[in-house]
Write a protein that holds these residues in place. Structure first.
Motif, PDB file in Angstrom:
ATOM      1  N   ALA A  55       0.829  -1.210   0.000  1.00 59.47           N
ATOM      2  CA  ALA A  55       0.000   0.000   0.000  1.00 59.47           C
ATOM      3  C   ALA A  55       0.859   1.254   0.000  1.00 59.47           C
ATOM      4  CB  ALA A  55      -0.942  -0.020   1.209  1.00 59.47           C
ATOM      5  N   ARG A  56       1.964   1.231   0.784  1.00 59.01           N
ATOM      6  CA  ARG A  56       2.859   2.393   0.796  1.00 59.01           C
ATOM      7  C   ARG A  56       3.487   2.628  -0.570  1.00 59.01           C
ATOM      8  NH1 ARG A  56       4.309   0.469   5.988  1.00 59.01           N
ATOM      9  NH2 ARG A  56       6.085  -0.662   5.087  1.00 59.01           N
ATOM     10  N   LYS A  57       3.937   1.569  -1.219  1.00 58.82           N
ATOM     11  CA  LYS A  57       4.548   1.715  -2.541  1.00 58.82           C
ATOM     12  C   LYS A  57       3.557   2.243  -3.563  1.00 58.82           C
ATOM     13  CE  LYS A  57       8.034  -1.880  -1.825  1.00 58.82           C
ATOM     14  NZ  LYS A  57       8.553  -3.207  -2.257  1.00 58.82           N
ATOM     15  N   ILE A  58       2.316   1.751  -3.492  1.00 60.00           N
ATOM     16  CA  ILE A  58       1.287   2.243  -4.419  1.00 60.00           C
ATOM     17  C   ILE A  58       1.013   3.725  -4.176  1.00 60.00           C
ATOM     18  CG2 ILE A  58      -1.130   2.035  -5.076  1.00 60.00           C
ATOM     19  CD1 ILE A  58      -0.904  -0.972  -4.485  1.00 60.00           C
ATOM     20  N   GLY A  59       0.937   4.115  -2.898  1.00 58.71           N
ATOM     21  CA  GLY A  59       0.703   5.527  -2.576  1.00 58.71           C
ATOM     22  C   GLY A  59       1.824   6.419  -3.069  1.00 58.71           C
ATOM     23  N   GLN A  60       3.086   5.999  -2.900  1.00 57.75           N
ATOM     24  CA  GLN A  60       4.204   6.786  -3.393  1.00 57.75           C
ATOM     25  C   GLN A  60       4.180   6.902  -4.909  1.00 57.75           C
ATOM     26  OE1 GLN A  60       7.636   4.835  -1.785  1.00 57.75           O
ATOM     27  NE2 GLN A  60       7.318   5.583   0.299  1.00 57.75           N
ATOM     28  N   ALA A  61       3.817   5.817  -5.575  1.00 57.47           N
ATOM     29  CA  ALA A  61       3.744   5.858  -7.038  1.00 57.47           C
ATOM     30  C   ALA A  61       2.670   6.830  -7.510  1.00 57.47           C
ATOM     31  CB  ALA A  61       3.475   4.452  -7.580  1.00 57.47           C
ATOM     32  N   LEU A  62       1.513   6.814  -6.856  1.00 57.91           N
ATOM     33  CA  LEU A  62       0.442   7.750  -7.224  1.00 57.91           C
ATOM     34  C   LEU A  62       0.853   9.196  -6.963  1.00 57.91           C
ATOM     35  CD1 LEU A  62      -2.682   5.813  -5.863  1.00 57.91           C
ATOM     36  CD2 LEU A  62      -1.996   6.108  -8.257  1.00 57.91           C
ATOM     37  N   ASP A  63       1.540   9.438  -5.829  1.00 64.36           N
ATOM     38  CA  ASP A  63       1.982  10.796  -5.512  1.00 64.36           C
ATOM     39  C   ASP A  63       2.995  11.291  -6.542  1.00 64.36           C
ATOM     40  OD1 ASP A  63       2.052  13.054  -3.531  1.00 64.36           O
ATOM     41  OD2 ASP A  63       4.169  12.477  -3.479  1.00 64.36           O
ATOM     42  N   ASN A  64       3.934  10.452  -6.935  1.00 64.40           N
ATOM     43  CA  ASN A  64       4.924  10.841  -7.944  1.00 64.40           C
ATOM     44  C   ASN A  64       4.266  11.093  -9.291  1.00 64.40           C
ATOM     45  OD1 ASN A  64       6.984  10.578  -6.065  1.00 64.40           O
ATOM     46  ND2 ASN A  64       7.390   8.440  -6.588  1.00 64.40           N
ATOM     47  N   ALA A  65       3.273  10.272  -9.627  1.00 61.29           N
ATOM     48  CA  ALA A  65       2.571  10.472 -10.890  1.00 61.29           C
ATOM     49  C   ALA A  65       1.824  11.798 -10.896  1.00 61.29           C
ATOM     50  CB  ALA A  65       1.609   9.307 -11.139  1.00 61.29           C
ATOM     51  N   GLY A  66       1.158  12.114  -9.774  1.00 65.14           N
ATOM     52  CA  GLY A  66       0.455  13.397  -9.696  1.00 65.14           C
ATOM     53  C   GLY A  66       1.397  14.585  -9.768  1.00 65.14           C
ATOM     54  N   ALA A  67       2.571  14.473  -9.094  1.00 59.39           N
ATOM     55  CA  ALA A  67       3.534  15.572  -9.128  1.00 59.39           C
ATOM     56  C   ALA A  67       4.073  15.798 -10.534  1.00 59.39           C
ATOM     57  CB  ALA A  67       4.681  15.284  -8.165  1.00 59.39           C
TER      58      ALA A  67
END
Length: 321
Positions: A55-67
């Motif tokens: 879940a943490r890895k997925i959240g980081q990936a989504l945050d990087n994609a949004g940035a």
């Protein structure tokens, strides 16, 4: 299972081999069940740990994609500006004609500061448990700390006028009279008094309760008198305070500019880099009108963009004829 064994122990006893007992059988059953339950618990913990990591890895990936998709980068500010902070309802009193308070400086609590004084980048003036008074034309340098004392004695901090406190210096619960230079990283500690027209060398440590007499140079750790000051050195104290106040005014002007002014300054800077000195300058007056077309080099004043100027010129020529 152990409960069943305890209930039907009488019937089981006749089936047990010699030397065996119902108590041993119950202990064996409990041990086996305990091993199985602990094994199940460890498997569940591993599943939860793996799921949380995913879940943490997925959240980081989504945050990087949004940035990466942001047009204008945004940096979240968790802490608001702390330039002026009130303590127990007491806010700092800074003169409206103060020269400069840096955006990254902090003035906290019961602090008063006179006109033409300045607090530079990263400096902290904290009057949370006692008061701090700063006179006029005084400079608190970069990353300097001015504080007070209450627990080990009721000691406020007084800093007079025309005082220059160097970068990273510490003024703690002490008194600085007028016209003093405190060198970079010097310290003036609890209850110490530095009289007027004095200089503390860089790194000097004035220990608690020490008195520095007027017209002296002190240095060392602990600080000791080195010699008396010359008339030229005493005069340089006032010059230092004046130059710091003038420089603070320039910094105040720059820090007060908004985005539009900064963009205009950048355009003017780039224009000055590329514009030839022999070419007509940007701010020169239009005193050389040629045939009603404006000054040479000012295309926007030509009859192509201002046809009415051509009509005026034609009417003037016809009237003369």
């Amino acid at each position: 299972l152990a409960c069943i064994l305890s209930v039907s122990s009488d019937r089981l006893c006749r089936w047990l081999p010699r030397g065996a007992s119902i108590d041993r059988l119950q202990a064996s059953v409990v041990a086996v069940c305990g091993k199985r339950s602990s094994k199940m618990t460890s498997i569940g913990a591993r599943v939860v740990l793996a799921a949380s990591s995913a879940a943490r890895k997925i959240g980081q990936a989504l945050d990087n994609a949004g940035a990466s998709m942001e047009v204008a980068k945004y940096t979240e500010k968790l802490v608001p500006s702390t330039r002026f902070v009130a303590v127990d309802g007491v806010a700092p009193m800074v003169s409206e004609s103060a020269a400069f308070v840096a955006p990254s400086a902090s003035i906290v609590g019961n602090v008063s500061m006179g006109k033409n004084s300045s607090v530079w980048y990263g400096a902290v003036v904290r009057g949370d448990v006692n008061k701090v008074e700063i006179g006029e034309n005084t400079c608190i340098g970069d990353r300097a700390v001015v504080h007070v004392a209450k627990i080990q004695g009721d000691l406020p901090t007084f800093i007079g006028s025309n005082v220059t406190v160097g970068p990273a210096a510490i003024i703690h619960a002490s008194t600085l009279q007028d016209s003093i230079i405190v060198g970079p990283s010097a310290q003036v500690l609890d209850g110490a008094v530095v009289e007027s027209n004095s200089i503390l060398a860089p790194g000097a440590v004035v220990t608690p309760g020490t008195k520095v007499s007027s017209g002296e140079l002190w240095a060392g750790s602990p600080a000791k008198k080195v010699r008396g000051l010359t008339p030229e050195e005493i005069e340089s104290i006032a010059d230092s305070a004046t130059s710091k106040a003038e420089l603070a005014t320039l910094h105040a002007i720059e820090c007060a500019k908004d985005f539009q002014q900064l963009a205009k300054d950048e355009e003017e800077y780039e224009d000055n880099l590329v514009r030839d000195p022999d070419y007509i300058q940007k701010d020169s007056p239009d005193n050389t009108d040629v045939l009603g077309m404006g000054a040479p080099g000012r295309i926007f004043d030509s009859t192509l963009t201002n046809p009415e100027e051509g009509l005026k010129l034609k009417k003037q020529q016809e009237s003369k004829e």
